[in-house]
Design an enzyme around this catalytic site. Structure first.
Site, PDB file in Angstrom:
ATOM      1  N   SER A 591       0.840  -1.185   0.000  1.00 53.48           N
ATOM      2  CA  SER A 591       0.000   0.000   0.000  1.00 53.48           C
ATOM      3  C   SER A 591       0.887   1.252   0.000  1.00 53.48           C
ATOM      4  CB  SER A 591      -0.968  -0.035   1.188  1.00 53.48           C
ATOM      5  OG  SER A 591      -1.968   0.951   1.061  1.00 53.48           O
ATOM      6  N   ASP A 666      -8.956  -4.736  -6.243  1.00 50.17           N
ATOM      7  CA  ASP A 666      -8.587  -3.728  -5.243  1.00 50.17           C
ATOM      8  C   ASP A 666      -9.423  -2.459  -5.421  1.00 50.17           C
ATOM      9  OD1 ASP A 666      -7.358  -1.938  -3.506  1.00 50.17           O
ATOM     10  OD2 ASP A 666      -5.344  -2.658  -3.957  1.00 50.17           O
ATOM     11  N   HIS A 698      -7.652  -5.177  -1.482  1.00 48.30           N
ATOM     12  CA  HIS A 698      -6.396  -4.481  -1.210  1.00 48.30           C
ATOM     13  C   HIS A 698      -5.384  -5.350  -0.468  1.00 48.30           C
ATOM     14  CE1 HIS A 698      -3.748  -1.124  -1.004  1.00 48.30           C
ATOM     15  NE2 HIS A 698      -3.842  -0.956   0.285  1.00 48.30           N
TER      16      HIS A 698
END
Length: 722
Positions: A591, A666, A698
């Site tokens: 991320s 995602d 995600h």
């Protein structure tokens, strides 16, 4: 010359040869769980605690009256039989005793149970073993909010319904357009501390709720590849600088059916936060944050008419204002409330009147309030968990509302999860640190006497050889700020050898990877890689959590710049160690950490030879408005900052081996980021490895996570370890 400080830990015994398996990087948290008391809490109005048995089938208790010896309180069978006896119209099959219970007295608690047809909130008496005060709603309902009078609001898709105590179902909204979303907690993408979309007044007669209009936001495709013909699911994803959703707050009167829209005014693209009912139900309070996120107005409105009454206070900043907490009213005093803000440097508490007068600053030193625990029995003191030791520790504090004086109730260095008995005389304290897996005690506040309830043994002893670990302190790139780091040595460490390095990074706001807790906050994959012969290093750079506003503000309009500068100070520290192979340094992150990994691989190409970037932000103009514009402003306002942070034109600098991993569905960091990066790498003539996890968003979870860690470990072994 930089100065480095160390805290040395040797986890486990080096007399055994066992290592973690790749499966245990995911399952190890359960397999090697330390001894504890699950779901423990004080029983109200008593000197006793309750918690679940290790198999979660019984509710246990310990009390001062019997010298804190364990006794059985309620069995799952007793509780389930009481539920079945009271609610005969439904079917129940409880797998465990309920985890989430709220003690209403020493002998009664409330909890929720799910039947085949409905969900229920019930009150259970441990003496009579009977259920009372049943409130129910359909099992199809979501995000239920219970009122004290028995009303319960819940969602069916994008609409709100209310089930009354008589079983009548009221349709609060009837919007057929899915672009109108009522009552959901998924407003403003759950930024600004938003954890709900509906609020009952104390009488349970009126319901305030968010009405989100996102019809003007473009549709974004998320493809499901499992169908015979792939199916597209559109989501609303407002990207930085583009059109955002419009949100209003509506108040619904259960008796009359009347709806009042609170007059929060223009512009429509603003954020409504900190929604709070006045205890009298007459007024409602809302934090109005502008889209630029640098000006907050905390406003008071008439709940009956929706009319604006006054602005109690304002906050303005040259960077951003980020409200995270609704106000909390002082019990039995509807004219005073507690407000949390980091406006003066650290998230702390302030006592205000409902007219907007600041009565007292309740902050203490540089302590960051992390968890508001409530008031004592006399409502004269507040208990809370806050930081200490430069963010490495979490301690229990108590502040007096009248004097403002603060007392630290726990003292052992470490991460504490603690609470105070309702009579204010005792602390239930649980903590761990780098040498203590878990310890639970009762502390007498007056005498300081401690009664130990649990002292967990090292769960790895005799099973797994865990490498030694150090918590280290490194000075930031500006030469002013101490940064917390974690260094894990390779197994069978030999100071005469040179080892490859895996830097594990996140680096973004609201996250902290290094703590004075068991394993130093490191994950099992970190220790697995150390066992495979890597030095594993993590640094919480400026911009990360628990160190105050100034610590985080350095990222404003230039995401990645100061974060990378600090990470390179970490690299300098690594290179100062004789056992580090300076030619074999790699980096892994997910991320924001994926953004950092890709940034480091392209801007520090001579240093990092291997990188694995999971779900990476590649260009912030593709990221959502609420988070992205807080730190970067809009692309129109900050073109230089967006250009500097974009990695699409940086791939030409890549020299090492880079693996990009992305969840194919995602909705947080859209796959568009990595796809555009791959296209840019092709045009630049650079080889980049790419792997998708179908049916994952995600994060990659379940058994597939084992596959992911195996792939990452193999990538480092092939390209860095050899």
């Amino acid at each position: 010359m930089k100065k480095y400080t160390f805290c040395l830990l040797l986890v486990g015994s080096m007399a055994f040869a066992q290592k973690l398996t790749i499966e245990e990087t995911v399952t190890g948290g359960r397999k090697f769980a330390v001894q504890t008391q699950t779901a423990q809490q004080w029983r109200k109005n008593s000197k006793s605690i309750a918690y679940l048995s290790p198999d979660y089938s019984n509710l246990m208790t310990k009390s001062a009256a019997n010298s804190w010896k364990e006794t059985l309180l309620v069995t799952k069978t007793d509780f389930e039989n009481a539920v079945k006896s009271k609610i005969t119209s439904d079917e129940f099959a409880l797998k465990t005793f309920p985890f989430a219970i709220e003690w209403k007295s020493e002998t009664t608690f409330e909890t929720e149970v799910a039947g085949k047809n409905n969900n229920y909130k019930v009150t259970y008496d441990i003496v009579s073993k009977q259920i009372s005060n049943v409130t129910s709603y359909t099992s199809e309902g979501e995000q239920a909010r219970f009122a004290p009078n028995g009303n319960v609001s819940w969602l069916k898709e994008n609409n709100i319904k209310i089930t009354t105590p008589t079983g009548t179902v009221i349709d609060v909204t009837n919007d057929s357009d899915k672009g109108i979303v009522n009552g959901s907690d998924y407003v403003h993408r759950q930024e600004f501390g938003i954890d709900r979309g509906m609020w009952w007044n104390e009488a349970g007669t009126q319901l305030a709720y968010y009405r989100k209009d996102e019809t003007m936001v473009g549709n974004y495709p998320i493809i499901n590849w499992n169908e015979r013909e792939a199916v597209n699911k559109d989501i609303k994803y407002p990207m930085a600088g583009m059109t955002s959703e419009n949100v209003t707050l509506v108040v619904f009167d259960v008796t009359t059916g009347k709806k009042v829209t609170i007059q929060t005014g223009e512009p429509k693209e603003q954020y409504l936060t900190m929604v709070s009912w006045e205890p009298t139900g007459k007024n409602i309070f809302i934090g109005i944050l502008n889209r630029e996120q640098n000006h907050l107005k905390f406003n008071k409105y008439d709940a009956q008419t929706g009319a604006f009454i006054k602005t109690l206070f304002e906050e303005k900043a040259s960077t951003w204002v980020e409200p995270q907490h609704a106000i909390t009213f002082v019990p039995n005093n509807p004219t005073q409330f507690i407000y949390q803000t980091d406006f003066n440097g650290f998230n702390q508490m302030y006592l205000y009147t409902t007219d907007g007068k600041l009565l007292k600053n309740l902050g203490y030193k540089d302590v960051v309030v992390k968890d508001f625990l409530g008031f004592d029995a006399k409502n004269t003191k507040i208990n809370y968990l806050g930081t200490a030791n430069n963010g490495l520790d979490l301690q229990l504090y108590q502040v007096d509302l009248k004097s403002g004086a603060t007392t630290q109730l726990t003292t052992v260095s470490g991460m504490h999860r603690a609470s105070v008995s309702s009579d204010g005389t005792m602390v239930l304290d649980q903590y761990s640190n780098v040498t203590t897996p878990n310890e639970i005690s009762i502390i007498d506040i007056k005498s300081k006497k401690t009664s130990q309830l649990v002292k967990a043994a090292n769960p790895f002893t005799g099973k797994i050889d865990m490498p030694k670990m150090e918590l280290v302190t490194i000075t930031s790139a500006d030469g002013k700020t101490p940064l917390n780091g974690r260094l894990i040595y390779p197994s069978n460490y030999d100071a005469t050898k040179k080892y490859p390095v895996m830097v594990y990074v996140y680096g973004g706001s609201h996250a902290q990877l290094v703590n004075n807790r068991w394993l130093g906050g490191g994950g099992y994959f970190d220790y697995y890689m150390a066992q495979q012969g890597y030095v594993v290093f993590t640094l919480d750079n400026r911009g990360s959590d628990s160190r105050g506003k100034k610590f985080c503000d350095v990222t404003h309009r230039n995401l990645g710049v100061n974060e990378m500068a600090d990470q390179m100070e970490g690299v300098k520290f690594l290179k100062s160690k004789s056992f580090v192979d300076q030619d074999r340094i790699g980096v892994f992150g997910w991320s924001y950490g994926g953004f950092m990994t890709t940034s480091l691989m392209t801007s520090q190409a001579e240093t990092f030879k291997v990188g694995v970037a999971g779900g990476p932000v590649i260009d912030w103009k593709y990221y959502e408005i609420m988070y992205g514009e807080r730190y970067m402003d809009t692309p129109q306002e900050n073109p230089e900052g967006y250009a500097k942070a974009s990695l699409l034109d940086k791939v030409k600098n890549l020299k090492g081996r880079l693996l990009i991993i992305h969840g194919a569905q995602d909705p947080v960091v859209a796959q568009q980021h990595s796809m555009n990066f791959i296209e840019a790498s092709i045009k630049a003539g650079k080889q980049v490895d790419y792997f998708l996890y179908p049916n994952h968003e995600h994060n990659v979870g379940g058994k597939d996570r084992i596959h992911m860690y195996a792939k990452i470990a193999d990538y480092f072994d092939v390209h860095l370890k050899k």
